[in-house]
Every structure is written in structure tokens, then in C-alpha cells.
Write an enzyme that holds these catalytic residues in place. Structure first.
Site, mmCIF file in Angstrom:
data_model
loop_
_atom_site.group_PDB
_atom_site.id
_atom_site.type_symbol
_atom_site.label_atom_id
_atom_site.label_comp_id
_atom_site.label_asym_id
_atom_site.label_seq_id
_atom_site.Cartn_x
_atom_site.Cartn_y
_atom_site.Cartn_z
ATOM 1 N N LYS A 228 29.017 59.402 -1.208
ATOM 2 C CA LYS A 228 28.415 59.292 -2.354
ATOM 3 C C LYS A 228 27.865 60.678 -2.763
ATOM 4 C CE LYS A 228 27.680 54.589 -2.501
ATOM 5 N NZ LYS A 228 26.852 53.257 -2.760
ATOM 6 N N LYS B 61 39.010 51.437 0.778
ATOM 7 C CA LYS B 61 38.439 49.935 0.582
ATOM 8 C C LYS B 61 38.417 49.669 -0.611
ATOM 9 C CE LYS B 61 33.720 50.553 0.516
ATOM 10 N NZ LYS B 61 32.344 49.880 0.530
ATOM 11 N N LYS C 239 33.348 48.480 -5.270
ATOM 12 C CA LYS C 239 32.913 47.914 -6.768
ATOM 13 C C LYS C 239 32.586 49.380 -7.647
ATOM 14 C CE LYS C 239 28.502 45.592 -5.114
ATOM 15 N NZ LYS C 239 27.235 46.016 -4.546
HETATM 16 P P1 ATP Z 1 29.837 50.603 -3.114
HETATM 17 O O1 ATP Z 1 31.354 50.739 -3.060
HETATM 18 O O2 ATP Z 1 29.367 51.017 -4.715
HETATM 19 O O3 ATP Z 1 29.112 51.478 -2.259
HETATM 20 P P2 ATP Z 1 30.095 48.219 -1.971
HETATM 21 O O4 ATP Z 1 31.170 47.457 -2.705
HETATM 22 O O5 ATP Z 1 30.303 48.818 -0.483
HETATM 23 O O6 ATP Z 1 29.485 49.252 -3.053
HETATM 24 P P3 ATP Z 1 27.894 46.936 -0.974
HETATM 25 O O7 ATP Z 1 26.449 46.299 -1.804
HETATM 26 O O8 ATP Z 1 27.519 48.294 -0.712
HETATM 27 O O9 ATP Z 1 28.804 47.004 -2.067
HETATM 28 O O10 ATP Z 1 28.077 46.101 0.110
HETATM 29 C C1 ATP Z 1 27.917 44.618 0.284
HETATM 30 C C2 ATP Z 1 28.584 44.213 1.347
HETATM 31 O O11 ATP Z 1 29.867 44.036 1.088
HETATM 32 C C3 ATP Z 1 28.200 44.939 2.776
HETATM 33 O O12 ATP Z 1 28.101 43.934 3.792
HETATM 34 C C4 ATP Z 1 29.780 45.532 2.863
HETATM 35 O O13 ATP Z 1 30.209 45.776 4.253
HETATM 36 C C5 ATP Z 1 30.609 44.452 2.160
HETATM 37 N N1 ATP Z 1 31.875 45.190 1.503
HETATM 38 C C6 ATP Z 1 32.072 45.965 0.606
HETATM 39 N N2 ATP Z 1 33.220 46.591 0.294
HETATM 40 C C7 ATP Z 1 34.097 45.579 1.232
HETATM 41 C C8 ATP Z 1 35.446 45.545 1.374
HETATM 42 N N3 ATP Z 1 36.205 46.294 0.669
HETATM 43 N N4 ATP Z 1 35.827 44.655 2.339
HETATM 44 C C9 ATP Z 1 34.991 44.053 3.071
HETATM 45 N N5 ATP Z 1 33.629 43.925 3.247
HETATM 46 C C10 ATP Z 1 32.989 44.810 2.050
#
Ligand code: ATP
Ligand code: LTN
Length: 334
Positions: free
Chosen positions: A115, A197, A200
């Protein structure tokens, strides 16, 4: 709350569009835990301001996410559902935990490094402190299990270390939590780069399925998804793109990977991708409808949040009082 049952805690940030990765890796697993455990599910709005947000959007995303939790199977009559900023003890415990956290260990966190790179103009203290606030979220409720995706394992390890460090320094206070990372779905990959991965914050919209995408968009994104070099629908380390699609298909259709491999044997990628899209749409569509219905019922959502915050605060206040006593703060005169 049932004292014999173990406690589950988890949360998602109300930032941007919730992805299929968030759903398959985390939120989807929450509902089935509710009968066996005391569950608390939190919308972690305080975490989300570590990157800049527009206030009105954050407010909307927060309420939308509350509705989404319920639409995905969180039952407020069984679980506590609340917004992090409604329970002041999160920030208060975070401060105490800050005093036993080392800059070196926070500086090493993968997410902080990523980040910082992505938001080089806004490397704020909150971004570095993010995992300590997450530890406070978890430890406040004497949590036993934390269902999350794979990317959160490092943060969970820090929460465990801080719990043990505090317990060693001040005597037994916190339960040391365990992560609950499911084998399948804990790391859904980008549709455009199966080695990273699904995130978002990915600027490439085609890489990410949002839980809010309409059926045509979902079908188009899967159609454009990158594939591996041969044309066989098979799971394997040498086939990261198709393996990712097979995982998504398996989790949304209910078929095993082996059943899916057999079903699509000799069919080529086109048919397979359409089937993945159909399976995802069949899961996502009812969630969207239910979320829309709930968003329109503001009074209901507010009643859920009021009860959730009260329930959470009762537990949080107890833990924080214990912590304040152990560190040597004079109890408030009442
Ligand atoms: P960012 O990518 O903006 O950091 P994020 O998509 O990781 O955000 P979070 O709110 O940080 O979203 O994560 C919420 C939950 O979703 C966490 O438990 C995280 O481990 C899970 N998660 C996020 N992305 C994935 C993915 N690609 N596959 C499986 N689980 C995920
Ligand atoms: N950092 C988490 C969100 C989060 C969380 C938590 C998850 C904040 N506090 C407590 C589980 C338990 C993420 O998923 N990015």
C-alpha cells in the site's frame, strides 16, 4: 452469548466494490459458522480511512456492506453485526497495543509495503498501524477463530504475537486467536493475471468480478479472462489461469474440481468460461436482489446495527477494563 461456544470474529473494509474474491475467500464462509460459534461480524470503516476516502461514499459503502453481509447469510438474530467506529474500544485497545508493537515488525508487513508503494503520496501512520487496529478488533472479543482469506495470515500472526506478548508482560489477558483459512477459495486470482490476487483496488476492471456486476458484465469479463497455453480444462500448478476458473466454478456450482474437469473434457475454453459465468451469476444474482431489498429498509438495518453495537460494546468494555487495570490506569470514578 453462549459461554461454551468459541468466538468467531471477522471483518471487511467498506472500500470500493466488494469482489468475488472477498466473497469466496471470506464472507461466504461466515454464515455456516453461526450455529456452532458465537460470531461477530464487523464492517471495519476505521481501517478504510488509511487510504483516502470520500466521506459520503464511505458512508454509503458502509451501509451497503452491512446489507451485503446479511444478503450473504449473516443472520443478525444469531450473530452480532456492527460497524467498527460504533464501538470506541477498538481505537482504545489499539493505543495500548501500539505500545507493545515494534516499528520494525510493522514495517515488514507485506500489505503495508504494497500500500505504501500504491499510495506513495499518503504513507500515513494509520497505514502502518493498520495491523495493530486489526489485532485490537480480534483481541477485544477474546476471539478463538478468524475466518479470512490467505492474504491476512501475516496480520493474524501479528495479532497472535501481540496477544502473547501482552500476556507475558502483564499476565494472562487475551485468548490467542487462530486463523480459519479455507482450503478452497482463500486466494482467488485476478482474471487478467492469475499470479496476483483479485483485488478491490485493481485499476483494471476486467481483472475483477464485483459482487455488484450485472450478468452481461460478468459474462464479458469471464470471456476476456486470460487462459493458459493449451486448451485442456485441467487443474494444476502449471495452469494457474484455468485452475483459478475451476476453483471459482467449483465453489459457485457445488461440483468438485474433478467433476468439473470431467464435464468439460474435450470442450475447449469457450464453453467452460460461459459455464463459469453462469455459475457465478446464479450465486450473485439472488445476493444482489436481497441486498437491494435490505438497503431500502434503512430502519431495519439501523435496528440491527444498534443491537450489534450494544452487544459488541458489552464484551469490548469488559476486555478493555481488564487491560487498563493490568497496565496500571486508575479506574474511572463512577
Ligand atoms: P484491497 O485489495 O483494496 O486491499 P481486499 O480486496 O483485500 O482490499 P479487504 O477488505 O482487505 O479487501 O479483505 C476482506 C476479506 O476478503 C479478507 O478476509 C481477505 O482475506 C479476503 N480476500 C480479499 N481478496 C481475496 C481474494 N482474492 N481471494 C480470497 N480472499 C480474498
Ligand atoms: N485487514 C482485514 C480486514 C480486517 C479484519 C479485522 C479481518 C480488519 N479487522 C479483524 C478479520 C478480523 C482485511 O481483510 N483486509
Amino acid at each position: 452469548m453462549d459461554a461454551i461456544k468459541k468466538t468467531v470474529f471477522s471483518g471487511v473494509q467498506p472500500t470500493g466494490k466488494i469482489t468475488l474474491g472477498n466473497y469466496l475467500g471470506a464472507i461466504r464462509n461466515w454464515g455456516p459458522l453461526q450455529d456452532q460459534y458465537n460470531c461477530l461480524y464487523c464492517v471495519v470503516d476505521m481501517h478504510s480511512i488509511t487510504v483516502s476516502q470520500v466521506a459520503a461514499e464511505l458512508r454509503k459503502n458502509t451501509m451497503d456492506l452491512v446489507a451485503l453481509y446479511i444478503a450473504c447469510g449473516v443472520d443478525p438474530t444469531k450473530s452480532g453485526l456492527f460497524i467498527q467506529s460504533h464501538v470506541p474500544q477498538h481505537a482504545e485497545l489499539c493505543w495500548v497495543l501500539d505500545t507493545i508493537s515494534y516499528i520494525g515488525e510493522l514495517n515488514r508487513m507485506t500489505q503495508f509495503k504494497e500500500k505504501s508503494r500504491k499510495h506513495a503520496d499518503n504513507i500515513n501512520m494509520g497505514l502502518m498501524n493498520y495491523p495493530v487496529l486489526m489485532a485490537a478488533d480480534i483481541l477485544l472479543y477474546q476471539t478463538d477463530l478468524v475466518p479470512v482469506g490467505k492474504d491476512q495470515i501475516q496480520h493474524l500472526e501479528l495479532a497472535r504475537n501481540l496477544a502473547e506478548r501482552f500476556n507475558n508482560r502483564y499476565s494472562e489477558t487475551f485468548v490467542v486467536p487462530e486463523g480459519l483459512v479455507f482450503k478452497q477459495g482463500s486466494s482467488i486470482k485476478s482474471l487478467q493475471d492469475p499470479l496476483s490476487k483479485m483485488s478491490k483496488s485493481d485499476p483494471n476492471e476486467n481483472a475483477v468480478i464485483s459482487l455488484m456486476d450485472d450478468p452481461d458484465t460478468i459474462a464479458r469479463k469471464f470471456k476476456r479472462a486470460v487462459t493458459d497455453s493449451d486448451t485442456v480444462v485441467r487443474f494444476g500448478e502449471d495452469k494457474p489461469a484455468i485452475s483459478n476458473l475451476l476453483t471459482i466454478y467449483s465453489l459457485t456450482s457445488g461440483e468438485t474440481i474433478e467433476q468439473a474437469e470431467q464435464r468439460f473434457a474435450g470442450q475447449g475454453y469457450g464453453v467452460f468460461k460461459q459455464a463459469v459465468a453462469d455459475a457465478v451469476i446464479a450465486v450473485v444474482k439472488p445476493i444482489q436482489d436481497e441486498q437491494r431489498r435490505l438497503i431500502a429498509d434503512k430502519a431495519y438495518l439501523e435496528s440491527v446495527l444498534k443491537a450489534g453495537a450494544e452487544q459488541a460494546e458489552r464484551i469490548a468494555a469488559k476486555t478493555l477494563a481488564k487491560v487498563y487495570r493490568k497496565v496500571g490506569f486508575v479506574p474511572k470514578i463512577r
